[in-house]
Design a protein around this motif. Structure first.
Motif, PDB file in Angstrom:
ATOM      1  N   PRO A  50      14.360 -12.986  51.161  1.00  0.00           N
ATOM      2  CA  PRO A  50      15.769 -13.233  51.500  1.00  0.00           C
ATOM      3  C   PRO A  50      16.558 -11.925  51.566  1.00  0.00           C
ATOM      4  CG  PRO A  50      15.018 -14.667  49.721  1.00  0.00           C
ATOM      5  CD  PRO A  50      13.951 -13.635  49.911  1.00  0.00           C
ATOM      6  N   VAL A  51      17.798 -12.002  52.036  1.00  0.00           N
ATOM      7  CA  VAL A  51      18.627 -10.792  52.143  1.00  0.00           C
ATOM      8  C   VAL A  51      18.714 -10.101  50.795  1.00  0.00           C
ATOM      9  CG1 VAL A  51      19.991 -11.676  54.066  1.00  0.00           C
ATOM     10  CG2 VAL A  51      20.811 -12.008  51.732  1.00  0.00           C
ATOM     11  N   ASP A  52      18.799  -8.785  50.840  1.00  0.00           N
ATOM     12  CA  ASP A  52      18.859  -7.982  49.615  1.00  0.00           C
ATOM     13  C   ASP A  52      20.275  -7.893  49.062  1.00  0.00           C
ATOM     14  OD1 ASP A  52      16.040  -7.070  49.518  1.00  0.00           O
ATOM     15  OD2 ASP A  52      16.562  -6.188  51.447  1.00  0.00           O
ATOM     16  N   ALA A  53      21.272  -8.000  49.916  1.00  0.00           N
ATOM     17  CA  ALA A  53      22.670  -7.945  49.489  1.00  0.00           C
ATOM     18  C   ALA A  53      23.554  -8.452  50.609  1.00  0.00           C
ATOM     19  CB  ALA A  53      23.076  -6.519  49.105  1.00  0.00           C
ATOM     20  N   VAL A  54      24.763  -8.842  50.248  1.00  0.00           N
ATOM     21  CA  VAL A  54      25.745  -9.316  51.219  1.00  0.00           C
ATOM     22  C   VAL A  54      26.878  -8.299  51.312  1.00  0.00           C
ATOM     23  CG1 VAL A  54      27.374 -11.147  51.822  1.00  0.00           C
ATOM     24  CG2 VAL A  54      25.211 -11.722  50.705  1.00  0.00           C
ATOM     25  N   ILE A  55      27.193  -7.889  52.531  1.00  0.00           N
ATOM     26  CA  ILE A  55      28.317  -6.984  52.777  1.00  0.00           C
ATOM     27  C   ILE A  55      29.548  -7.839  53.004  1.00  0.00           C
ATOM     28  CG2 ILE A  55      29.229  -5.160  54.259  1.00  0.00           C
ATOM     29  CD1 ILE A  55      26.219  -4.823  55.208  1.00  0.00           C
ATOM     30  N   SER A  56      30.564  -7.628  52.194  1.00  0.00           N
ATOM     31  CA  SER A  56      31.741  -8.500  52.244  1.00  0.00           C
ATOM     32  C   SER A  56      33.005  -7.693  52.004  1.00  0.00           C
ATOM     33  CB  SER A  56      31.604  -9.580  51.158  1.00  0.00           C
ATOM     34  OG  SER A  56      32.841 -10.203  50.868  1.00  0.00           O
ATOM     35  N   PRO A  57      34.146  -8.153  52.535  1.00  0.00           N
ATOM     36  CA  PRO A  57      35.410  -7.553  52.121  1.00  0.00           C
ATOM     37  C   PRO A  57      35.624  -7.783  50.626  1.00  0.00           C
ATOM     38  CG  PRO A  57      35.718  -9.011  54.024  1.00  0.00           C
ATOM     39  CD  PRO A  57      34.351  -9.275  53.480  1.00  0.00           C
ATOM     40  N   VAL A  58      36.351  -6.895  49.992  1.00  0.00           N
ATOM     41  CA  VAL A  58      36.832  -7.130  48.631  1.00  0.00           C
ATOM     42  C   VAL A  58      38.136  -7.925  48.704  1.00  0.00           C
ATOM     43  CG1 VAL A  58      37.689  -6.040  46.519  1.00  0.00           C
ATOM     44  CG2 VAL A  58      35.724  -5.058  47.730  1.00  0.00           C
ATOM     45  N   ALA A  59      38.938  -7.556  49.662  1.00  0.00           N
ATOM     46  CA  ALA A  59      40.217  -8.222  49.931  1.00  0.00           C
ATOM     47  C   ALA A  59      40.459  -8.149  51.429  1.00  0.00           C
ATOM     48  CB  ALA A  59      41.344  -7.527  49.170  1.00  0.00           C
ATOM     49  N   PRO A  60      41.338  -8.975  51.960  1.00  0.00           N
ATOM     50  CA  PRO A  60      41.636  -8.844  53.383  1.00  0.00           C
ATOM     51  C   PRO A  60      42.413  -7.572  53.698  1.00  0.00           C
ATOM     52  CG  PRO A  60      43.027 -10.533  52.388  1.00  0.00           C
ATOM     53  CD  PRO A  60      42.037 -10.123  51.353  1.00  0.00           C
ATOM     54  N   TYR A  61      42.966  -6.937  52.662  1.00  0.00           N
ATOM     55  CA  TYR A  61      43.815  -5.756  52.828  1.00  0.00           C
ATOM     56  C   TYR A  61      43.070  -4.491  52.401  1.00  0.00           C
ATOM     57  CZ  TYR A  61      46.232  -9.848  50.919  1.00  0.00           C
ATOM     58  OH  TYR A  61      46.602 -11.130  50.575  1.00  0.00           O
ATOM     59  N   ALA A  62      43.442  -3.361  53.020  1.00  0.00           N
ATOM     60  CA  ALA A  62      42.964  -2.075  52.511  1.00  0.00           C
ATOM     61  C   ALA A  62      43.532  -1.872  51.107  1.00  0.00           C
ATOM     62  CB  ALA A  62      43.405  -0.947  53.443  1.00  0.00           C
ATOM     63  N   ALA A  63      44.799  -2.158  50.950  1.00  0.00           N
ATOM     64  CA  ALA A  63      45.481  -2.159  49.650  1.00  0.00           C
ATOM     65  C   ALA A  63      46.777  -2.932  49.865  1.00  0.00           C
ATOM     66  CB  ALA A  63      45.777  -0.740  49.164  1.00  0.00           C
ATOM     67  N   ALA A  64      47.008  -3.932  49.061  1.00  0.00           N
ATOM     68  CA  ALA A  64      48.125  -4.847  49.324  1.00  0.00           C
ATOM     69  C   ALA A  64      49.488  -4.192  49.117  1.00  0.00           C
ATOM     70  CB  ALA A  64      48.018  -6.062  48.416  1.00  0.00           C
ATOM     71  N   ARG A  65      50.459  -4.695  49.846  1.00  0.00           N
ATOM     72  CA  ARG A  65      51.847  -4.282  49.606  1.00  0.00           C
ATOM     73  C   ARG A  65      52.375  -4.968  48.348  1.00  0.00           C
ATOM     74  NH1 ARG A  65      55.286  -4.665  55.119  1.00  0.00           N
ATOM     75  NH2 ARG A  65      53.712  -5.970  56.094  1.00  0.00           N
ATOM     76  N   PRO A  66      53.367  -4.382  47.664  1.00  0.00           N
ATOM     77  CA  PRO A  66      53.939  -5.044  46.482  1.00  0.00           C
ATOM     78  C   PRO A  66      54.361  -6.474  46.793  1.00  0.00           C
ATOM     79  CG  PRO A  66      54.703  -2.790  46.589  1.00  0.00           C
ATOM     80  CD  PRO A  66      53.941  -3.037  47.866  1.00  0.00           C
ATOM     81  N   GLU A  67      53.925  -7.397  45.934  1.00  0.00           N
ATOM     82  CA  GLU A  67      54.122  -8.841  46.079  1.00  0.00           C
ATOM     83  C   GLU A  67      53.375  -9.405  47.281  1.00  0.00           C
ATOM     84  OE1 GLU A  67      58.130 -10.300  45.721  1.00  0.00           O
ATOM     85  OE2 GLU A  67      58.670  -8.790  44.223  1.00  0.00           O
ATOM     86  N   GLY A  68      52.399  -8.622  47.794  1.00  0.00           N
ATOM     87  CA  GLY A  68      51.687  -9.047  48.995  1.00  0.00           C
ATOM     88  C   GLY A  68      50.265  -9.500  48.781  1.00  0.00           C
ATOM     89  N   TYR A  69      49.752  -9.400  47.540  1.00  0.00           N
ATOM     90  CA  TYR A  69      48.371  -9.834  47.306  1.00  0.00           C
ATOM     91  C   TYR A  69      48.356 -11.347  47.124  1.00  0.00           C
ATOM     92  CZ  TYR A  69      43.468  -9.247  46.345  1.00  0.00           C
ATOM     93  OH  TYR A  69      42.105  -9.290  46.449  1.00  0.00           O
TER      94      TYR A  69
END
Length: 556
Positions: free
Chosen positions: A451-470
């Motif tokens: 089976p696959v060795d690992a899954v490549i996935s986002p950590v978050a949809p954002y590069a880094a969230a805006r304040p009150e934006g996560y």
């Protein structure tokens, strides 16, 4: 009551600033508009060349320099205390400093080295920062709650106050680490941003328009500013991985029971369906590996009843290196979980990783699991509300303080019955089995015979969230619900000229619409962008090796 908690918070906030030696105080802290990025050359201007050299060496390099006698533990500790002091003034990332105690410990380590001509342990002389969940002797643990100030976890007369230490603290001391500060968290720990009424808001040092992440956000910001070479956070829904990703760091969310959590403060203690775990964040993959290997050498299973007896398995690490050079590796890749698509900087980072792997002859297949991640999130979020929010409400009730908007509070105040909790646990067990079966089924697609060795996935949809934006957590919580291992790899930085949604893109859901509307290429420009590599349960050695390998392909 309001005046009382505000005054108490202000006094604590000021005491943190007052703990910084006057010689390290900044005359002026520029606004984000005046100076968006305070990393690199900006913070270096306040340090002498030797301090820059020391603080921009990773934990592995520091350990080698101290072990060779080239650097003293005292010189290294002083340099990081100075840079951490600057970091706090720039982004508000510290809850506690104990520099005098750290320097005393460093002097003792230097004396040990002089007498025995050897180091105390593999972390001898390496400064290590800690998320403000760790108990350290003579140091307060507020965890961002005003009502915990001056107490032991909200209990003013608890005999453990001031004398108790978490199990991992004891082990880090045995290994020769120098502990010197504790870092900021969102009160409750249940937020993808770091904000509380004591230190206010912890900003992202690479782009101070944005969040440093949460809940181990102070760790991420401090290490991102090289005010620490190695630190420890915790993760119940992404709290190690989000700050690692937002600050361009390596970090690992291990499976529950691999590293010792014994004796740490926490929210919702006793909720055992989705466990919080502890893990390291650092500037290099090698530093994260050093931290995990070193702690496992302490036999934590003998001191924490929740830790499994599983020493470092070199064969598991070697597996990734051998396969990368022989028959190749296979990865699953996911840009969208079917509910939201990651924003353009993150999708470009994933494309960069896929391209680098395919160039080396590795296989990448689309990841379409059963059950879906939306289905997983339904019962995962239920577990966070088992007590109807009583623990969190009780902590806030100690002072009457306001609750930050970013905090994930249970959607209603209904307390789950034992039968309700059992039903969620049954749902979890079934989901784990289905997901395992899906993962196994990919052996037919990989061409490697496994089976696959690992899954490549986002950590978050954002590069880094805006304040009150996560606002979207589904890219991280699935890992916690399944108790998988996940390592974060920094990839690139956001580029306003490259990172744009496809022309005519239509959001695939209401949640995706919120993510799309949040995106502003100008605001996000320059932010760190990372991905996570997810492996199966207790695949720490494999994921650390995979992170190091992928990082090397990207020149990271």
């Amino acid at each position: 009551m309001v005046q009382d908690w505000k005054a108490k918070a202000e006094a604590k906030r000021q005491s943190i600033l007052d703990s910084i030696p006057s010689k390290w105080k900044l005359d002026k802290v520029p606004s984000a508009q005046e100076q968006r990025d305070v990393t690199g050359k900006y913070i270096q201007q306040f340090l002498d060349p030797k301090e820059v050299e020391i603080t921009e060496t990773d934990a592995v390099g520091i350990a080698k320099q101290v072990a060779s006698g080239t650097w003293t533990a005292v010189a290294v500790t002083e340099a990081f205390c100075h840079r951490a002091s600057l970091a706090h003034q720039l982004v508000s990332c510290l809850h506690e400093t104990f520099f005098d105690a750290a320097l005393s410990d460093a002097k003792a380590l230097d004396a040990y080295f002089a007498e025995h001509k050897k180091v105390k342990g593999p972390l001898h002389g390496v400064p290590v920062s800690l998320k403000d969940q760790f108990h350290v002797k003579d140091v307060e643990t507020s965890m961002g709650y005003v009502g915990w100030i001056g107490t032991f976890e909200g209990k003013p007369d608890d005999p453990r106050k001031g004398v108790y230490e978490s199990e991992m603290v004891r082990e880090l001391r045995n290994l020769g680490a120098v502990l010197y500060c504790k870092t900021s968290v969102p009160h409750t720990l249940m937020a993808g941003e770091t904000v509380n009424n004591i230190i206010k808001y912890t900003y992202n040092p690479k782009n101070r328009n944005l969040s440093c992440g949460g809940s181990s956000g102070g760790e991420g910001a401090l290490i991102g500013l090289r005010g620490s070479p190695l630190g420890f956070g915790t993760d119940i829904g992404g709290s190690i991985r989000i700050p690692s990703a937002f600050n361009g760091l390596y970090g690992i969310r291990p499976s529950a029971g691999r590293l010792p959590y014994e004796g740490m403060a926490n929210s919702m203690d006793g909720q055992n369906t989705v466990l919080s775990v502890v893990g390291p964040l650092a500037t290099t993959a090698g530093s994260v590996k050093l931290a995990v290997q070193s702690l496992l050498s302490q036999n934590p299973h003998l001191y924490d009843p929740m830790v499994v007896e599983m020493p470092w398995r070199q064969a598991e690490e070697d597996f990734i290196h051998k396969q990368s050079k022989s028959s190749g590796l296979c990865f699953g890749v996911m840009k969208s979980d079917g509910v939201a698509l990651a924003q353009p900087p993150v999708t470009r980072a994933i494309d960069m990783v896929v391209s680098a792997l395919e160039k080396e002859g590795h296989k990448v297949i689309e990841w379409k699991p059963t059950p879906t991640h939306e289905e997983l999130s339904n019962w995962i979020f239920k577990s966070f509300g088992f007590d109807g929010g009583k623990d969190l409400q009780g902590a806030f009730g100690l002072s009457g303080e306001d609750v930050a908007k970013q905090v994930l509070l249970p959607p209603d105040a209904k307390e789950f019955t034992g039968t309700d909790i059992a039903a969620v646990n049954v749902e979890q067990r079934a989901a784990k089995k289905k997901y395992m079966d899906y993962w196994n089924s990919t052996a037919e697609l990989t061409g490697t015979g496994r089976p696959v060795d690992a899954v490549i996935s986002p950590v978050a949809p954002y590069a880094a969230a805006r304040p009150e934006g996560y606002k979207y957590y589904n890219f991280t919580v699935w890992v916690n619900g399944l108790d998988y291992t996940s390592a974060v790899v920094p990839v690139t930085t956001a580029d306003k000229n490259k990172d744009k949604y496809p022309e005519g893109y239509t959001p695939i859901s209401e949640a995706d619409k919120v993510v799309v509307e949040d995106y502003d290429a100008e605001i996000y420009d320059g932010a760190h962008v990372s991905v996570q590599l997810v492996g199966r349960r207790f695949h720490e050695e494999r994921m650390l090796a995979a992170a190091e390998y992928v990082g090397s392909l990207l020149g990271r």
